[in-house]
Design a protein around this motif. Structure first.
Motif, PDB file in Angstrom:
ATOM      1  N   LEU A  20       3.021  41.138 113.786  1.00 51.45           N
ATOM      2  CA  LEU A  20       1.961  42.037 113.309  1.00 51.45           C
ATOM      3  C   LEU A  20       1.226  42.622 114.499  1.00 51.45           C
ATOM      4  CD1 LEU A  20       1.918  41.435 110.275  1.00 51.45           C
ATOM      5  CD2 LEU A  20      -0.493  40.989 110.488  1.00 51.45           C
ATOM      6  N   SER A  21       1.237  43.935 114.591  1.00 47.43           N
ATOM      7  CA  SER A  21       0.633  44.516 115.787  1.00 47.43           C
ATOM      8  C   SER A  21       0.029  45.870 115.454  1.00 47.43           C
ATOM      9  CB  SER A  21       1.709  44.668 116.878  1.00 47.43           C
ATOM     10  OG  SER A  21       1.155  45.286 118.003  1.00 47.43           O
ATOM     11  N   GLU A  46      12.654  57.485 110.378  1.00 47.09           N
ATOM     12  CA  GLU A  46      11.883  56.761 109.360  1.00 47.09           C
ATOM     13  C   GLU A  46      12.403  57.040 107.949  1.00 47.09           C
ATOM     14  OE1 GLU A  46       7.834  58.186 109.756  1.00 47.09           O
ATOM     15  OE2 GLU A  46       8.325  60.103 108.852  1.00 47.09           O
ATOM     16  N   THR A  47      12.208  56.045 107.095  1.00 51.45           N
ATOM     17  CA  THR A  47      12.509  56.223 105.671  1.00 51.45           C
ATOM     18  C   THR A  47      11.255  55.848 104.896  1.00 51.45           C
ATOM     19  OG1 THR A  47      14.756  55.460 106.125  1.00 51.45           O
ATOM     20  CG2 THR A  47      14.095  55.569 103.801  1.00 51.45           C
ATOM     21  N   ARG A  48      10.758  56.791 104.115  1.00 51.54           N
ATOM     22  CA  ARG A  48       9.568  56.517 103.293  1.00 51.54           C
ATOM     23  C   ARG A  48       9.998  55.697 102.081  1.00 51.54           C
ATOM     24  NH1 ARG A  48       4.452  59.115 101.798  1.00 51.54           N
ATOM     25  NH2 ARG A  48       4.288  59.105  99.536  1.00 51.54           N
ATOM     26  N   LYS A  49       9.239  54.643 101.777  1.00 50.31           N
ATOM     27  CA  LYS A  49       9.593  53.772 100.649  1.00 50.31           C
ATOM     28  C   LYS A  49       8.422  53.706  99.665  1.00 50.31           C
ATOM     29  CE  LYS A  49      13.535  51.639 102.177  1.00 50.31           C
ATOM     30  NZ  LYS A  49      13.605  50.385 102.894  1.00 50.31           N
ATOM     31  N   PRO A  50       8.165  54.771  98.924  1.00 52.76           N
ATOM     32  CA  PRO A  50       6.964  54.796  98.081  1.00 52.76           C
ATOM     33  C   PRO A  50       6.950  53.699  97.016  1.00 52.76           C
ATOM     34  CG  PRO A  50       8.348  56.731  97.696  1.00 52.76           C
ATOM     35  CD  PRO A  50       8.956  56.002  98.830  1.00 52.76           C
ATOM     36  N   ASP A  51       8.155  53.293  96.562  1.00 52.80           N
ATOM     37  CA  ASP A  51       8.142  52.268  95.509  1.00 52.80           C
ATOM     38  C   ASP A  51       7.792  50.881  96.039  1.00 52.80           C
ATOM     39  OD1 ASP A  51      10.446  52.482  96.888  1.00 52.80           O
ATOM     40  OD2 ASP A  51      11.755  51.837  95.247  1.00 52.80           O
ATOM     41  N   GLU A  52       7.660  50.746  97.351  1.00 51.92           N
ATOM     42  CA  GLU A  52       7.200  49.449  97.872  1.00 51.92           C
ATOM     43  C   GLU A  52       5.742  49.540  98.336  1.00 51.92           C
ATOM     44  OE1 GLU A  52       9.986  47.287 100.344  1.00 51.92           O
ATOM     45  OE2 GLU A  52      11.613  48.528  99.552  1.00 51.92           O
ATOM     46  N   SER A  53       5.052  50.573  97.862  1.00 53.96           N
ATOM     47  CA  SER A  53       3.641  50.728  98.247  1.00 53.96           C
ATOM     48  C   SER A  53       2.807  49.581  97.677  1.00 53.96           C
ATOM     49  CB  SER A  53       3.086  52.034  97.667  1.00 53.96           C
ATOM     50  OG  SER A  53       3.807  53.115  98.177  1.00 53.96           O
ATOM     51  N   VAL A  54       1.721  49.287  98.357  1.00 54.63           N
ATOM     52  CA  VAL A  54       0.793  48.264  97.843  1.00 54.63           C
ATOM     53  C   VAL A  54      -0.629  48.818  97.929  1.00 54.63           C
ATOM     54  CG1 VAL A  54       2.239  46.281  98.471  1.00 54.63           C
ATOM     55  CG2 VAL A  54       0.596  47.167 100.114  1.00 54.63           C
ATOM     56  N   GLU A  55      -1.526  48.149  97.254  1.00 56.75           N
ATOM     57  CA  GLU A  55      -2.906  48.636  97.228  1.00 56.75           C
ATOM     58  C   GLU A  55      -3.796  47.773  98.137  1.00 56.75           C
ATOM     59  OE1 GLU A  55      -5.516  48.204  93.638  1.00 56.75           O
ATOM     60  OE2 GLU A  55      -4.994  50.348  93.538  1.00 56.75           O
ATOM     61  N   VAL A  56      -4.661  48.435  98.875  1.00 57.45           N
ATOM     62  CA  VAL A  56      -5.620  47.727  99.737  1.00 57.45           C
ATOM     63  C   VAL A  56      -7.017  48.129  99.278  1.00 57.45           C
ATOM     64  CG1 VAL A  56      -6.431  47.451 102.110  1.00 57.45           C
ATOM     65  CG2 VAL A  56      -3.988  47.769 101.670  1.00 57.45           C
ATOM     66  N   GLN A  57      -7.910  47.140  99.175  1.00 54.30           N
ATOM     67  CA  GLN A  57      -9.249  47.450  98.650  1.00 54.30           C
ATOM     68  C   GLN A  57     -10.334  47.233  99.711  1.00 54.30           C
ATOM     69  OE1 GLN A  57     -10.116  46.314  94.568  1.00 54.30           O
ATOM     70  NE2 GLN A  57      -8.287  45.048  94.625  1.00 54.30           N
ATOM     71  N   PHE A  58     -11.275  48.151  99.736  1.00 56.63           N
ATOM     72  CA  PHE A  58     -12.417  48.057 100.663  1.00 56.63           C
ATOM     73  C   PHE A  58     -13.710  48.095  99.870  1.00 56.63           C
ATOM     74  CE2 PHE A  58      -9.040  50.025 103.141  1.00 56.63           C
ATOM     75  CZ  PHE A  58      -9.091  49.297 104.315  1.00 56.63           C
ATOM     76  N   GLY A  59     -14.748  47.562 100.471  1.00 57.59           N
ATOM     77  CA  GLY A  59     -16.094  47.704  99.916  1.00 57.59           C
ATOM     78  C   GLY A  59     -16.244  46.994  98.588  1.00 57.59           C
ATOM     79  N   SER A  80      -3.681  43.500 105.249  1.00 53.19           N
ATOM     80  CA  SER A  80      -3.657  43.352 103.802  1.00 53.19           C
ATOM     81  C   SER A  80      -2.335  43.885 103.238  1.00 53.19           C
ATOM     82  CB  SER A  80      -4.859  44.086 103.201  1.00 53.19           C
ATOM     83  OG  SER A  80      -4.826  43.966 101.815  1.00 53.19           O
ATOM     84  N   ALA A  81      -1.922  45.063 103.709  1.00 52.58           N
ATOM     85  CA  ALA A  81      -0.663  45.631 103.221  1.00 52.58           C
ATOM     86  C   ALA A  81       0.498  44.704 103.567  1.00 52.58           C
ATOM     87  CB  ALA A  81      -0.449  47.014 103.833  1.00 52.58           C
ATOM     88  N   THR A  82       0.506  44.206 104.801  1.00 52.36           N
ATOM     89  CA  THR A  82       1.648  43.393 105.233  1.00 52.36           C
ATOM     90  C   THR A  82       1.706  42.078 104.469  1.00 52.36           C
ATOM     91  OG1 THR A  82       1.421  44.375 107.414  1.00 52.36           O
ATOM     92  CG2 THR A  82       2.798  42.434 107.257  1.00 52.36           C
ATOM     93  N   ILE A  83       0.563  41.466 104.279  1.00 55.29           N
ATOM     94  CA  ILE A  83       0.578  40.160 103.607  1.00 55.29           C
ATOM     95  C   ILE A  83       1.002  40.325 102.135  1.00 55.29           C
ATOM     96  CG2 ILE A  83      -0.952  38.306 102.773  1.00 55.29           C
ATOM     97  CD1 ILE A  83      -2.155  38.323 105.632  1.00 55.29           C
ATOM     98  N   LYS A  84       0.527  41.369 101.505  1.00 60.03           N
ATOM     99  CA  LYS A  84       0.967  41.620 100.112  1.00 60.03           C
ATOM    100  C   LYS A  84       2.481  41.786 100.069  1.00 60.03           C
ATOM    101  CE  LYS A  84      -2.769  43.182  97.425  1.00 60.03           C
ATOM    102  NZ  LYS A  84      -3.835  43.967  98.065  1.00 60.03           N
ATOM    103  N   GLU A  89      -7.425  36.998 105.002  1.00 58.67           N
ATOM    104  CA  GLU A  89      -6.731  37.753 103.953  1.00 58.67           C
ATOM    105  C   GLU A  89      -5.699  36.874 103.250  1.00 58.67           C
ATOM    106  OE1 GLU A  89      -7.209  40.332 102.339  1.00 58.67           O
ATOM    107  OE2 GLU A  89      -5.299  41.053 101.558  1.00 58.67           O
ATOM    108  N   LEU A  90      -4.971  36.098 104.021  1.00 59.41           N
ATOM    109  CA  LEU A  90      -3.992  35.207 103.376  1.00 59.41           C
ATOM    110  C   LEU A  90      -4.724  34.178 102.510  1.00 59.41           C
ATOM    111  CD1 LEU A  90      -1.077  34.396 102.916  1.00 59.41           C
ATOM    112  CD2 LEU A  90      -1.105  33.136 105.073  1.00 59.41           C
TER     113      LEU A  90
END
Ligand code: DL6
Length: 806
Positions: free
Chosen positions: A67-68, A172-185, A289-293, A329-330
């Motif tokens: 993770l970087s 690059e290859t865009r993978k929209p179906d592997e998108s995840v949600e990140v929440q703030f605030g 958050s995205a990576t851990i999900k 986050e984990l």
């Protein structure tokens, strides 16, 4: 991976040109060729990419996620062709079609998703992980703007945005179906359930969609293809529909979209101070958050096991503290989303996370204002708070000897959250990046933590991929090495050590010399083409290329050049081997003193390079816009490698390794990995000078040394400083008073004057040694022979066995 004859490859190019660019061969430009060749490679790796992932799942391999916030990957075209075994056929085909391969490859925009050493290390590591066949992936951010593009105008650095994605990025290859949600605030609501357990709800949060873009990481001719997953921030479909509206609402909506897209907007061009703090914090949380999900989703799909088993299958290596929010986050995911009690979640987290420290510079040790985290990430704040409470209570009751140090070890103190403390407490491994650096962590900077958790601390000296930094950038030298010792060194770089048998072999040394000369000529041509400056290819090419920072002491280098200039002015017939001093460096945009040094280098160059009294014996070159591709041009031509940081300040360095691997001799302090280079090559094959790390620490402990005394007692030094301050190099509108006063009034915090005389004496020795070309080449060959130990393959094996247990 499929291999082709030249005729087949040209046919593939022709087909692709037609399909992707609607062009014939005759109409194709360099850019078209670059694009279609990249897309041929991409097609070619696809089956192996899919197969590799399938294999990992089938074999239930333990996987590591690196993770970087930075991956300084540079151009991929040549290294991908090389790793696929297609570089030769591509070169030949391009030539046959009447193009120059370099010009075609130069069409790729450098992906500068990193600032310097830390980001480039991450890129080298990915190459080694895949080439050694380990199941390991990178996770980072797809910044729309990489590190700024540097222009020099009248000697001043000017920053331009680096819009590296303006053309399609073919890797690059865009993978929209592997998108995840990140929440703030938002707010956190706690309910106690009937069984007494706690239910946590977040309300009124800002939701951001993290969309992955995958870049293949191709192993060297081994059919392994891993993934670098770069996350892009986008508005969530939900937000798009509920916030869309007419009139003012529409404009608010656009602002909202903009603020979300900013999260993956640009890389912070600074690795020592932090600006735009809140956005940077958002970026960090977004990444973790995205990576851990993603990791958890995949773990479930692959294994169908409870998350309590996560550590048996996953390690998350956090590259410096930037991704250390991964710890809370984990915890959050395990507790709030998966229902694990604190102790169980903590047990998993502490066995999954591992932390690498890359700096002890206090300004680069991240701290976040407590309020900022509380507002932006309320639930994460609660968890950090609890980790801190439990940690401090544990210290108080279980470690009486550390009681007096609790306030220095706390994760939260004085309104700040200390990310390094969080990373240490929440990880099972803490490593430094060179022996000296790890010792400094253990004995000084993190002494109390080391006494608490001695088993966590370990060293992993950095490395570089010899595939890019020798095989790819220096084909001439690579071929000569292969002719001498056979090709095994490519797979097993430690075998370069067999070159020691050739350190007295005239034909080999002659070959090596010819290759160096060839590289110097190529670089001289580039300098001429870009700057109109002719340099003497018989002169010593003395190179300092790295970020501009006071501790790296480019200032001492330029002082030495001024000293030589003064000597030559006083004695124009002085017998001296001509020298070409080559610099390339970016300064953080807000780092005033660093920018002053760039200005000074230019100013000195403008005087020295055109003074007829010097008779061409000195040339100073500053190459604009330092990036990976420029480093690839300079490094094969380097003869002296300047690694002159104030001892204790450079955690490791990796430029030192790249130049040594290409036969340059290090002129360096006993800092970072220079010490290990010295230990391998021996004192006779390196030029070491200056204060040691202990001496530097002793001076700091006693309030520094007296710079004024040196100024007043050494006329050579006084002359240089006076020349900056109103003299020949600092007259009228061009003045360097800030540099002058930083030394004189702030007591030379990086010991430039203190180390200056030993530095110039070392350079006298270098100049004398260079006259004995046979001995010089022997030294050079000895350095190459030992450089295999600094291949990142060695480093990655150490991580894999010592930390990741792959
Ligand atoms: O470990 C990679 C690289 C080292 O070689 C350099 O010595 C060190 O300065 C650099 N550290 C950073 C620190 N950034 N932060 N935080 O870039 O790491």
């Amino acid at each position: 991976m499929q291999q082709y004859t030249k005729a087949e490859f040209i046919k593939l190019i022709e087909d692709k040109l037609r399909r992707k660019r609607s062009k014939t061969m005759e109409e194709a430009t360099e850019n078209d060729l670059y694009f279609v060749i990249a897309s041929i490679v991409q097609d070619n790796v696809m089956p192996d990419w899919l197969e590799t992932q399938k294999e990992y799942t089938k074999n239930r391999n333990k996987q590591v996620y690196y993770l970087s916030m930075e991956f300084l990957i540079g151009r991929l075209i040549e290294s991908n062709l090389l790793n696929c075994g297609l570089l030769d056929v591509a070169n030949e085909s391009i030539q046959e079609m009447g193009f120059n391969p370099d010009k075609v490859y130069n069409q790729e925009h450098d992906a500068a998703l990193g600032n310097g050493g830390l980001g480039r290390l991450a890129a080298c590591f990915l190459d080694s992980i895949a080439s050694l066949g380990y199941a390991g992936h990178g996770a980072g951010i797809r910044y729309r703007y990489g590190l700024f593009e540097q222009r020099i105008i009248h000697g001043n650095q000017v920053e331009l945005p680096d819009y590296w994605l303006k053309n399609e990025y073919p890797w690059e290859t865009r993978k929209p179906d592997e998108s995840v949600e990140v929440q703030f605030g938002g707010r956190v609501i706690e309910h106690t359930r009937r069984d007494g357990s706690l239910e946590i709800q977040y309300v009124d949060t800002d939701k951001v969609t993290a969309v992955p873009y995958d870049v293949p990481v191709i192993g060297y001719q081994n059919e392994v293809v891993n993934t670098l997953r770069l996350w892009s921030a986008e508005i969530s479909p939900y937000d798009r529909s509920i916030h869309a509206g007419a009139g003012a609402q529409y404009y608010h909506h656009l602002e909202h979209v903009h603020s979300i897209e900013q999260i993956s907007g640009f890389l912070y061009p600074d690795d020592s101070t932090y600006e735009g703090k809140e956005l940077r914090l958002k970026q960090q949380y977004f990444l973790v958050s995205a990576t851990i999900k993603n990791i958890i989703n995949k773990f479930r799909d692959d294994h169908g096991l409870p998350l309590s088993k996560l550590a048996d299958y996953i390690t998350i290596q956090i590259n410096d503290t930037h991704p250390s929010l991964g710890v809370p986050e984990l915890m959050r995911v395990l507790m709030d989303e998966e229902g694990y009690p604190w102790d169980d979640a903590w047990d998993v987290t502490r066995h999954v996370m591992a932390y690498t420290n890359h700096t002890t510079l206090s300004e680069a040790l991240e701290k976040w204002p407590e309020d900022m985290i509380r507002n932006l990430l309320p639930r994460i704040y609660m968890i950090i708070h609890e980790i801190n409470e439990r940690f401090c209570i544990g210290l108080y009751y279980d470690h009486e000897e550390l009681r007096p140090h609790i306030k220095d070890m706390a994760i939260i103190s004085n309104g700040q959250i200390h990310m390094a403390h969080l990373a240490i407490v929440g990880s099972f491994s803490v490593n430094g990046v060179a022996k000296l650096h790890t010792e400094i962590l253990k004995q000084k900077e993190m002494k109390n933590f080391y006494s608490l958790y001695p088993e966590k601390f370990n060293n992993k000296t950095n490395g570089i991929t010899h595939r890019r930094w020798l095989l790819q950038v220096n084909p001439c030298l690579s071929d000569k090495i292969t002719d001498a010792i056979g090709p095994q060194w490519i797979h097993e770089p430690h075998k370069l050590i067999s070159l020691l048998r050739y350190t007295n072999d005239k034909p080999f040394l002659d070959d090596m010399r010819q290759c160096k000369q060839h590289s110097k000529e190529l670089l001289a041509k580039y300098i001429y083409e870009t700057q109109g400056l002719k340099v003497d290819t018989g002169s010593i090419f003395d190179v300092q290329i790295k970020r501009l920072h006071e501790y790296k002491r480019q200032l001492m280098n330029i002082f030495h050049i001024i000293y030589l200039y003064n000597e030559l002015k006083d004695n124009p017939n002085m017998d001296m081997t001509p020298r070409t001093f080559i610099f390339a460096a970016k300064a953080a945009p807000s780092y005033h003193l660093a920018k002053e040094v760039i200005k000074l280098i230019h100013h000195v160059a403008s005087v020295v390079n055109f003074d007829p009294d010097i008779k061409g014996k000195l040339k100073v070159v500053f190459l604009e816009n330092y990036n990976v591709s420029l480093a690839e041009k300079i490094i094969p031509a380097a003869e002296v490698s300047e690694q002159i940081s104030t001892a204790s300040k450079e955690a490791s360095g990796t430029g030192n390794m790249k130049m040594m691997m290409n036969g340059a001799i290090t002129c360096g302090t006993l800092d970072g990995a220079n010490i290990e280079i010295r230990d391998f090559v021996g004192d006779d094959n390196i030029f070491i000078f200056g204060l040691t790390s202990d001496e530097v620490h002793d001076y700091y402990a006693n309030g520094g040394y007296n710079a004024q005394e040196i100024y007043h007692s050494d006329p050579r030094i006084k002359r240089i400083l006076d020349q900056l301050n109103g003299g020949i190099f600092g007259k009228e509108e061009i003045e360097f008073k800030d540099l002058f006063y930083n030394i004189m009034s702030h007591n030379d915090p990086y010991f430039v004057l203190k180390d200056f005389v030993p530095y110039l004496e070392t350079h006298e020795l270098i100049e004398r040694s260079y006259r004995h070309q046979r001995d010089w080449q022997r030294m050079s060959a000895t350095n190459i022979a030992h450089s295999g130990k600094f291949s990142s393959d060695r480093t990655i094996r150490e991580y894999a066995t010592g930390i990741w247990k792959l």
